[in-house]
Design a protein around this motif. Structure first.
Motif, mmCIF file in Angstrom:
data_model
loop_
_atom_site.group_PDB
_atom_site.id
_atom_site.type_symbol
_atom_site.label_atom_id
_atom_site.label_comp_id
_atom_site.label_asym_id
_atom_site.label_seq_id
_atom_site.Cartn_x
_atom_site.Cartn_y
_atom_site.Cartn_z
ATOM 1 N N PHE A 1 -17.085 -10.104 4.410
ATOM 2 C CA PHE A 1 -16.136 -9.021 4.683
ATOM 3 C C PHE A 1 -15.783 -8.991 6.173
ATOM 4 C CE2 PHE A 1 -18.302 -7.815 0.800
ATOM 5 C CZ PHE A 1 -17.277 -7.353 -0.005
ATOM 6 N N LEU A 2 -16.799 -9.209 7.018
ATOM 7 C CA LEU A 2 -16.553 -9.215 8.468
ATOM 8 C C LEU A 2 -15.602 -10.354 8.847
ATOM 9 C CD1 LEU A 2 -19.282 -8.734 11.197
ATOM 10 C CD2 LEU A 2 -17.540 -10.501 11.442
ATOM 11 N N PHE A 3 -15.931 -11.566 8.442
ATOM 12 C CA PHE A 3 -15.069 -12.707 8.756
ATOM 13 C C PHE A 3 -13.717 -12.581 8.054
ATOM 14 C CE2 PHE A 3 -19.234 -15.189 9.274
ATOM 15 C CZ PHE A 3 -19.232 -15.043 10.647
ATOM 16 N N GLY A 4 -13.738 -12.051 6.829
ATOM 17 C CA GLY A 4 -12.488 -11.881 6.080
ATOM 18 C C GLY A 4 -11.542 -10.909 6.768
ATOM 19 N N ALA A 5 -12.091 -9.852 7.344
ATOM 20 C CA ALA A 5 -11.256 -8.910 8.098
ATOM 21 C C ALA A 5 -10.717 -9.577 9.359
ATOM 22 C CB ALA A 5 -12.061 -7.661 8.454
ATOM 23 N N GLY A 6 -11.510 -10.474 9.946
ATOM 24 C CA GLY A 6 -11.028 -11.231 11.099
ATOM 25 C C GLY A 6 -9.818 -12.072 10.756
ATOM 26 N N GLN A 7 -9.861 -12.724 9.605
ATOM 27 C CA GLN A 7 -8.726 -13.526 9.162
ATOM 28 C C GLN A 7 -7.436 -12.704 9.099
ATOM 29 O OE1 GLN A 7 -10.726 -15.004 5.411
ATOM 30 N NE2 GLN A 7 -9.683 -16.898 6.006
ATOM 31 N N LEU A 8 -7.576 -11.450 8.718
ATOM 32 C CA LEU A 8 -6.407 -10.591 8.461
ATOM 33 C C LEU A 8 -5.936 -9.808 9.682
ATOM 34 C CD1 LEU A 8 -7.581 -9.368 4.964
ATOM 35 C CD2 LEU A 8 -5.304 -10.348 5.396
ATOM 36 N N ARG A 9 -6.628 -9.946 10.802
ATOM 37 C CA ARG A 9 -6.345 -9.079 11.959
ATOM 38 C C ARG A 9 -4.911 -9.144 12.456
ATOM 39 N NH1 ARG A 9 -11.151 -8.972 16.425
ATOM 40 N NH2 ARG A 9 -9.382 -8.480 17.797
ATOM 41 N N THR A 10 -4.273 -10.276 12.317
ATOM 42 C CA THR A 10 -2.913 -10.430 12.848
ATOM 43 C C THR A 10 -1.845 -10.386 11.756
ATOM 44 O OG1 THR A 10 -3.152 -12.843 12.729
ATOM 45 C CG2 THR A 10 -3.701 -11.781 14.828
ATOM 46 N N HIS A 11 -2.254 -10.071 10.528
ATOM 47 C CA HIS A 11 -1.259 -10.073 9.443
ATOM 48 C C HIS A 11 -0.276 -8.915 9.608
ATOM 49 C CE1 HIS A 11 0.550 -10.568 5.504
ATOM 50 N NE2 HIS A 11 -0.122 -11.709 5.379
ATOM 51 N N LYS A 12 0.988 -9.232 9.464
ATOM 52 C CA LYS A 12 2.034 -8.230 9.758
ATOM 53 C C LYS A 12 2.252 -7.219 8.631
ATOM 54 C CE LYS A 12 4.843 -10.958 13.023
ATOM 55 N NZ LYS A 12 3.863 -12.022 13.258
ATOM 56 N N HIS A 13 1.895 -7.580 7.405
ATOM 57 C CA HIS A 13 2.266 -6.715 6.278
ATOM 58 C C HIS A 13 1.074 -6.173 5.486
ATOM 59 C CE1 HIS A 13 6.242 -8.137 7.215
ATOM 60 N NE2 HIS A 13 5.891 -9.392 6.951
ATOM 61 N N LEU A 14 0.086 -7.008 5.248
ATOM 62 C CA LEU A 14 -1.042 -6.565 4.438
ATOM 63 C C LEU A 14 -1.905 -5.578 5.230
ATOM 64 C CD1 LEU A 14 -2.038 -10.021 2.906
ATOM 65 C CD2 LEU A 14 -0.833 -8.146 1.758
ATOM 66 N N ARG A 15 -2.320 -4.517 4.578
ATOM 67 C CA ARG A 15 -3.109 -3.459 5.208
ATOM 68 C C ARG A 15 -4.444 -3.295 4.471
ATOM 69 N NH1 ARG A 15 -0.208 -4.433 8.586
ATOM 70 N NH2 ARG A 15 1.505 -3.241 9.534
ATOM 71 N N PRO A 16 -5.411 -2.636 5.103
ATOM 72 C CA PRO A 16 -6.700 -2.432 4.427
ATOM 73 C C PRO A 16 -6.576 -1.764 3.066
ATOM 74 C CG PRO A 16 -6.936 -1.982 6.767
ATOM 75 C CD PRO A 16 -5.469 -2.238 6.537
ATOM 76 N N LYS A 17 -5.598 -0.865 2.910
ATOM 77 C CA LYS A 17 -5.438 -0.181 1.621
ATOM 78 C C LYS A 17 -4.936 -1.124 0.523
ATOM 79 C CE LYS A 17 -0.736 1.477 2.643
ATOM 80 N NZ LYS A 17 0.107 2.679 2.849
ATOM 81 N N SER A 18 -4.503 -2.328 0.917
ATOM 82 C CA SER A 18 -4.004 -3.297 -0.061
ATOM 83 C C SER A 18 -5.061 -3.718 -1.071
ATOM 84 C CB SER A 18 -3.476 -4.544 0.651
ATOM 85 O OG SER A 18 -2.428 -4.249 1.539
ATOM 86 N N ILE A 19 -6.336 -3.473 -0.777
ATOM 87 C CA ILE A 19 -7.392 -3.881 -1.714
ATOM 88 C C ILE A 19 -7.283 -3.134 -3.043
ATOM 89 C CG2 ILE A 19 -8.981 -4.443 0.156
ATOM 90 C CD1 ILE A 19 -10.575 -1.878 -0.782
ATOM 91 N N HIS A 20 -6.544 -2.032 -3.066
ATOM 92 C CA HIS A 20 -6.403 -1.254 -4.294
ATOM 93 C C HIS A 20 -5.284 -1.776 -5.189
ATOM 94 C CE1 HIS A 20 -9.330 1.621 -2.863
ATOM 95 N NE2 HIS A 20 -8.661 1.728 -1.725
ATOM 96 N N ASN A 21 -4.575 -2.805 -4.729
ATOM 97 C CA ASN A 21 -3.470 -3.381 -5.493
ATOM 98 C C ASN A 21 -3.936 -4.683 -6.145
ATOM 99 O OD1 ASN A 21 -1.131 -4.817 -6.299
ATOM 100 N ND2 ASN A 21 0.129 -3.733 -4.804
ATOM 101 N N PRO A 22 -4.154 -4.691 -7.471
ATOM 102 C CA PRO A 22 -4.674 -5.896 -8.139
ATOM 103 C C PRO A 22 -3.783 -7.120 -7.954
ATOM 104 C CG PRO A 22 -4.775 -3.991 -9.608
ATOM 105 C CD PRO A 22 -3.970 -3.569 -8.409
ATOM 106 N N GLU A 23 -2.455 -6.903 -7.873
ATOM 107 C CA GLU A 23 -1.548 -8.042 -7.704
ATOM 108 C C GLU A 23 -1.740 -8.702 -6.339
ATOM 109 O OE1 GLU A 23 2.413 -6.685 -8.429
ATOM 110 O OE2 GLU A 23 2.093 -6.408 -10.579
ATOM 111 N N ILE A 24 -1.960 -7.880 -5.314
ATOM 112 C CA ILE A 24 -2.217 -8.433 -3.972
ATOM 113 C C ILE A 24 -3.543 -9.194 -3.958
ATOM 114 C CG2 ILE A 24 -2.821 -7.799 -1.594
ATOM 115 C CD1 ILE A 24 -0.608 -5.735 -1.675
ATOM 116 N N LEU A 25 -4.574 -8.636 -4.592
ATOM 117 C CA LEU A 25 -5.861 -9.324 -4.656
ATOM 118 C C LEU A 25 -5.711 -10.684 -5.336
ATOM 119 C CD1 LEU A 25 -8.426 -6.509 -5.577
ATOM 120 C CD2 LEU A 25 -7.931 -7.475 -3.329
ATOM 121 N N ASP A 26 -4.972 -10.710 -6.443
ATOM 122 C CA ASP A 26 -4.782 -11.970 -7.168
ATOM 123 C C ASP A 26 -4.008 -12.987 -6.334
ATOM 124 O OD1 ASP A 26 -6.145 -10.988 -9.337
ATOM 125 O OD2 ASP A 26 -4.362 -10.450 -10.483
ATOM 126 N N GLU A 27 -2.979 -12.513 -5.653
ATOM 127 C CA GLU A 27 -2.104 -13.426 -4.924
ATOM 128 C C GLU A 27 -2.727 -13.939 -3.635
ATOM 129 O OE1 GLU A 27 2.411 -13.628 -2.995
ATOM 130 O OE2 GLU A 27 1.816 -11.897 -4.212
#
Length: 314
Positions: free
Chosen positions: A194-220
């Motif tokens: 989770f720590l390293f995974g959050a690091g990967q996402l630090r510069t992402h322009k669109h995906l947000r922490p709340k995105s984990i509640h969207n099953p389609e985003i998790l799948d994609e």
């Protein structure tokens, strides 16, 4: 030298947190974290020779898991076949490590690697074992077998592969979550994905922490980002809402940015993993990761009681 336990009392733990060893672990963790900021799991990352050898080691561990079948039992946790797996790995690790570790350090480095896969007596696994894998990699770094340019592949290829190997062990041998139902992990077992995974996402322009509640985003996006993959995996083995089965992951999803999540998890690692006596009393120190607590009686540094816990009666 064989690493030994050095932390027995809260005072020992305080001394450790102020020690060079603690600083080295955190500096290494932060360097690995920095190396994956903005990096996708699917990005083309070149594997050096040492990365390839580490992946071969994990392949061998996984094959040992496949070769040693679980015993048929009605027990929900703790399949005794794990002890056969553990013994086989312990016996074979030095011959695997001789491929890249200097002979005088094999005994020491092997101990950290061995402790990465769970506790033989308790048949459990938790963040303390995960810490041992990080420390195994730190030993290789201190021996200058790993270069700074290897760090990204070390996380995205080696560490993430280790997580998948551990899932296989957890599922086949029903390893008990260490501690009070994985109290020190974000899921029942792991913290660092989770720590390293959050690091990967630090510069992402669109995906947000709340995105984990969207099953389609998790799948994609789970194939590209370990954080999403870890959440997807937890959802696949638990029933009900993530709010109920993983409340800490749910709480974190309310953060405004991945940077806050990432930096918060680094602080949490310091407080909830290397800052907890029930975890650190089992951690071992040698010549590469060196610390002397001062409270451990001679002869007790290798021993644990029948529950795998330090005897506090001295």
């Amino acid at each position: 030298m064989i690493p030994t336990r050095q932390i027995l009392t809260p005072d020992d733990l305080v001394r450790f947190q102020e020690s060079t060893a603690c600083s080295e672990i955190l500096v290494f963790l932060n360097a690995l974290n920095d190396s994956v900021i903005g990096v996708k799991t699917t990005d083309a990352i070149e594997d050096s020779e040492i990365i390839q050898k580490l992946l071969c080691l994990l392949d061998a561990i996984q094959q040992t898991n496949k070769d040693i079948k679980p015993i048929e039992t009605n027990s929900r946790f703790g399949n005794a076949a794990f002890r056969d797996f553990y013994d086989m790995v312990e016996q074979t690790l030095p011959t695997w490590l001789v491929e890249f570790v200097p002979a005088e350090h094999i005994e020491e480095v092997s101990k950290y690697a061995q402790e990465s896969f769970g506790n033989r007596r308790r048949i459990d696994y938790g963040t303390g074992h995960e810490l041992n894998f990080l420390s195994f990699l730190l030993c290789l770094d201190k021996l200058e077998l790993i270069k700074r340019e290897d760090h990204t592949a070390l996380v995205v290829h080696v560490f993430f592969r280790y997580v998948h190997v551990m899932r296989g062990l957890q599922m086949s041998y029903w390893l008990e979550p260490a501690g009070s139902h994985g109290v020190w992990g974000l899921d029942d077992y792991q913290f660092l994905p989770f720590l390293f995974g959050a690091g990967q996402l630090r510069t992402h322009k669109h995906l947000r922490p709340k995105s984990i509640h969207n099953p389609e985003i998790l799948d994609e996006f789970s194939k590209d980002y370990m954080y999403f993959e870890s959440v997807r995996f937890v959802n696949s083995i638990k029933t009900g809402s993530i709010r109920w089965h993983s409340p800490m992951i749910d709480d974190i999803s309310g953060a405004k940015s991945w940077e806050k999540v990432n930096l918060g998890l680094v602080k949490m690692f310091r407080a909830e993993v290397i800052g907890k006596l029930p975890i650190m009393q089992h951690f071992m120190f040698g010549s590469l990761i060196s610390f002397s607590g001062g409270s451990m009686p001679a002869g007790d540094a290798h021993s644990e009681d029948e529950h795998g816990c330090v005897d506090h009666s001295h």
